[in-house]
Design an enzyme around this catalytic site. Structure first.
Site, PDB file in Angstrom:
ATOM      1  N   ILE A  60      22.712   9.444  -1.895  1.00  0.00           N
ATOM      2  CA  ILE A  60      22.453   8.889  -0.552  1.00  0.00           C
ATOM      3  C   ILE A  60      23.233   7.576  -0.325  1.00  0.00           C
ATOM      4  O   ILE A  60      23.285   7.081   0.790  1.00  0.00           O
ATOM      5  CB  ILE A  60      20.946   8.678  -0.250  1.00  0.00           C
ATOM      6  CG1 ILE A  60      20.276   7.725  -1.246  1.00  0.00           C
ATOM      7  CG2 ILE A  60      20.209  10.013  -0.190  1.00  0.00           C
ATOM      8  CD1 ILE A  60      18.894   7.245  -0.804  1.00  0.00           C
ATOM      9  N   THR A 123       5.305   4.245   0.528  1.00  0.00           N
ATOM     10  CA  THR A 123       4.176   4.239  -0.401  1.00  0.00           C
ATOM     11  C   THR A 123       3.164   3.153  -0.053  1.00  0.00           C
ATOM     12  O   THR A 123       3.522   2.141   0.567  1.00  0.00           O
ATOM     13  CB  THR A 123       4.720   4.007  -1.832  1.00  0.00           C
ATOM     14  OG1 THR A 123       3.629   3.734  -2.709  1.00  0.00           O
ATOM     15  CG2 THR A 123       5.656   2.809  -1.900  1.00  0.00           C
ATOM     16  N   ASP A 124       1.926   3.344  -0.516  1.00  0.00           N
ATOM     17  CA  ASP A 124       0.906   2.294  -0.323  1.00  0.00           C
ATOM     18  C   ASP A 124       1.174   1.083  -1.227  1.00  0.00           C
ATOM     19  O   ASP A 124       0.602   0.007  -1.011  1.00  0.00           O
ATOM     20  CB  ASP A 124      -0.503   2.854  -0.564  1.00  0.00           C
ATOM     21  CG  ASP A 124      -0.726   3.421  -1.963  1.00  0.00           C
ATOM     22  OD1 ASP A 124       0.222   3.432  -2.779  1.00  0.00           O
ATOM     23  OD2 ASP A 124      -1.865   3.864  -2.242  1.00  0.00           O
ATOM     24  N   GLU A 125       2.054   1.244  -2.232  1.00  0.00           N
ATOM     25  CA  GLU A 125       2.266   0.127  -3.177  1.00  0.00           C
ATOM     26  C   GLU A 125       2.912  -1.086  -2.518  1.00  0.00           C
ATOM     27  O   GLU A 125       2.865  -2.186  -3.073  1.00  0.00           O
ATOM     28  CB  GLU A 125       3.133   0.578  -4.366  1.00  0.00           C
ATOM     29  CG  GLU A 125       2.482   1.691  -5.151  1.00  0.00           C
ATOM     30  CD  GLU A 125       2.979   1.806  -6.585  1.00  0.00           C
ATOM     31  OE1 GLU A 125       3.658   0.897  -7.082  1.00  0.00           O
ATOM     32  OE2 GLU A 125       2.652   2.830  -7.203  1.00  0.00           O
ATOM     33  N   TYR A 149       9.728  -1.686  -8.326  1.00  0.00           N
ATOM     34  CA  TYR A 149       9.679  -0.450  -7.524  1.00  0.00           C
ATOM     35  C   TYR A 149       9.130  -0.738  -6.128  1.00  0.00           C
ATOM     36  O   TYR A 149       9.770  -0.413  -5.117  1.00  0.00           O
ATOM     37  CB  TYR A 149       8.808   0.610  -8.225  1.00  0.00           C
ATOM     38  CG  TYR A 149       8.382   1.722  -7.280  1.00  0.00           C
ATOM     39  CD1 TYR A 149       9.312   2.618  -6.750  1.00  0.00           C
ATOM     40  CD2 TYR A 149       7.037   1.885  -6.897  1.00  0.00           C
ATOM     41  CE1 TYR A 149       8.925   3.629  -5.865  1.00  0.00           C
ATOM     42  CE2 TYR A 149       6.653   2.883  -6.021  1.00  0.00           C
ATOM     43  CZ  TYR A 149       7.595   3.755  -5.513  1.00  0.00           C
ATOM     44  OH  TYR A 149       7.215   4.750  -4.627  1.00  0.00           O
ATOM     45  N   LYS A 153      10.881  -0.533  -2.340  1.00  0.00           N
ATOM     46  CA  LYS A 153      10.373   0.314  -1.250  1.00  0.00           C
ATOM     47  C   LYS A 153      10.031  -0.557  -0.027  1.00  0.00           C
ATOM     48  O   LYS A 153      10.280  -0.159   1.115  1.00  0.00           O
ATOM     49  CB  LYS A 153       9.130   1.096  -1.698  1.00  0.00           C
ATOM     50  CG  LYS A 153       9.382   2.188  -2.711  1.00  0.00           C
ATOM     51  CD  LYS A 153      10.261   3.321  -2.219  1.00  0.00           C
ATOM     52  CE  LYS A 153       9.585   4.198  -1.188  1.00  0.00           C
ATOM     53  NZ  LYS A 153      10.433   5.387  -0.848  1.00  0.00           N
ATOM     54  N   ARG A 272       0.199  -2.204 -18.488  1.00  0.00           N
ATOM     55  CA  ARG A 272       1.476  -2.282 -17.756  1.00  0.00           C
ATOM     56  C   ARG A 272       1.644  -3.724 -17.252  1.00  0.00           C
ATOM     57  O   ARG A 272       0.669  -4.329 -16.772  1.00  0.00           O
ATOM     58  CB  ARG A 272       1.403  -1.315 -16.578  1.00  0.00           C
ATOM     59  CG  ARG A 272       2.548  -1.392 -15.603  1.00  0.00           C
ATOM     60  CD  ARG A 272       2.320  -0.464 -14.409  1.00  0.00           C
ATOM     61  NE  ARG A 272       2.668   0.911 -14.684  1.00  0.00           N
ATOM     62  CZ  ARG A 272       2.463   1.920 -13.829  1.00  0.00           C
ATOM     63  NH1 ARG A 272       1.896   1.706 -12.661  1.00  0.00           N
ATOM     64  NH2 ARG A 272       2.821   3.151 -14.137  1.00  0.00           N
TER      65      ARG A 272
END
Ligand code: NAD
Ligand code: DAU
Length: 335
Positions: A60, A123-125, A149, A153, A272
């Site tokens: 992309i 995403t909800d993140e 990440y 986003k 994490r």
């Protein structure tokens, strides 16, 4: 109608393509995918001969290729991304490149080809982390990403909105919670734990196991995306969730129970880095405006998912025997 789907060889994108071809048999799909470690054409074996489906291997970030494909299409739906939080902690380079630069490239191609309709999968993140008593995330929640990440986003979402306000690009965005279902790459919690148990291995639970995610079946997510494409209001964002908040320990016990196993199979390991405590979604906007709500009951969906991984061992065994193992070796050496 001709759709350009990016990242269609991954988990959610491949399920979307299957769903869309079934429900819109006269529409056409071009699937542009780079086939990174997460892209797998075996996810689409049942549709590869469909005359309305075409696969193109490509990136992309490649403007010339993207622009040529955008010219042919009526709508672009961007699923392509680097998606695994743990990988973004090890190295964020590909996340910035694909998720930010790749989205910008697609937006520029859409803009320079008569402002094509653009739907962005997010995403909800991007909203950060909730405390136990906090209200769920909604379209009004401020962005507060906390991993490389989610930061990449969030940046892509901002770019998408900026092309609407600045150039009038007809965009919509969906921010969805944690998906589960068939064809999910076995690095994510649910397929990782199911396949470990099928291999007779323990399941590694991060920290105290009490982090919460809001689980949604991939078919419910994709039905929501389809509805936004048909009826969503241009310029708007829609939050989608599964109304199914569970701790990781609850998920683990549910899966263990499907195998007749107990807590002896759980290995508590180092947490994490920057681990978000809780995600939850208020999906009342899309429910009120478009009549969407999740339909798959979590217990039924998870049972079916366990069955799918039992019945499709060739699919995940090939994945787990390759580059995946090298990656996890590096992960565990770091602990
Ligand atoms: P995935 O990792 O399974 O698949 C990603 C796909 O994108 C792969 O096929 C990969 O080859 C492709 N890709 C990566 N970089 C590319 C590039 N530069 N050019 C072209 N293709 C490229 O991801 P997924 O879980 O299916 O997620 C799809 C989208 O949904 C992502 O945007 C993700 O952020 C979002 N999302 C995922 C979840 C979830 O729980 N999995 C929840 C909400 C939103
Ligand atoms: O919320 C949506 C997001 O969900 C998507 O945007 C991401 O692309 C997707 O990867 C997912 O992110 P999470 O980090 O929530 O998913 P993951 O499956 O990696 O982890 C889910 C929870 O389980 C999280 O709290 C970490 C924990 N976990 C995960 C793994 C892989 C473990 O305890 N052990 C593990 O081995």
């Amino acid at each position: 109608m001709k759709l350009l789907i990016t990242g269609g060889a991954g988990f959610i994108g491949s399920n979307f393509i299957r769903y869309y071809l079934k429900n819109h048999p006269s529409d056409q799909i071009i699937n542009l995918d780079k086939l990174t470690y997460a892209g797998n054409l075996e996810n689409l074996k049942d549709v590869e001969k469909n005359p309305n489906y075409k696969f193109i291997k490509g990136d992309i970030c490649d403007f010339d290729l993207v622009s040529k494909l955008v010219k042919e299409a009526d709508e672009i739906i961007n699923f392509a991304a680097e998606t695994h939080v743990d990988r973004s902690i090890l190295d964020s380079g590909d996340f910035v490149r694909t998720n930010i630069e790749g989205t910008r490239t697609l937006l520029d191609a859409a803009k320079s080809n008569d402002n094509k309709r653009f739907h962005h999968i997010s995403t909800d993140e991007v909203f950060g982390s909730l405390e136990p008593k906090d209200a769920p995330f909604s379209e009004k929640t401020s962005y507060d990403p906390r991993s490389p990440y989610s930061a990449s986003k969030a940046a892509s979402d901002h770019l998408v909105r900026s092309y609407y306000h600045t150039f009038g690009l007809p965009i919509t965005i969906s921010n969805c919670s944690n998906n589960y279902g068939p064809f999910q790459f076995p690095e994510k919690l649910i397929p990782f734990f199911i396949t470990n148990l099928l291999e007779g291995k323990k399941v590694p639970l991060y920290g105290d196991g009490l982090n919460v995610r809001d689980w949604i079946h991939v078919d419910d997510h994709n039905r929501g995306v389809d509805l936004i494409l048909q009826k969503g209001k241009i310029g708007e964002t829609y939050c989608l969730g599964g109304a199914s908040e569970k701790t990781n320990l609850e998920i683990t016990k549910f899966i263990l129970n499907e195998f007749g196993k107990g807590d002896e199979m759980i290995e508590y390991i180092k947490d994490r880095a920057g681990h978000d405590r809780r995600y939850a979604i208020d999906f009342s906007k899309i429910k009120k405006e478009l009549g969407w709500e999740p339909q798959v009951k979590f217990a039924d969906g998870l049972k079916q998912t366990v069955e799918w991984y039992r019945d499709n061992q060739d699919w995940w065994k090939k994945i787990k025997s390759g580059e995946y193992q090298d990656y996890y070796k590096k992960q565990y050496e770091k602990r």
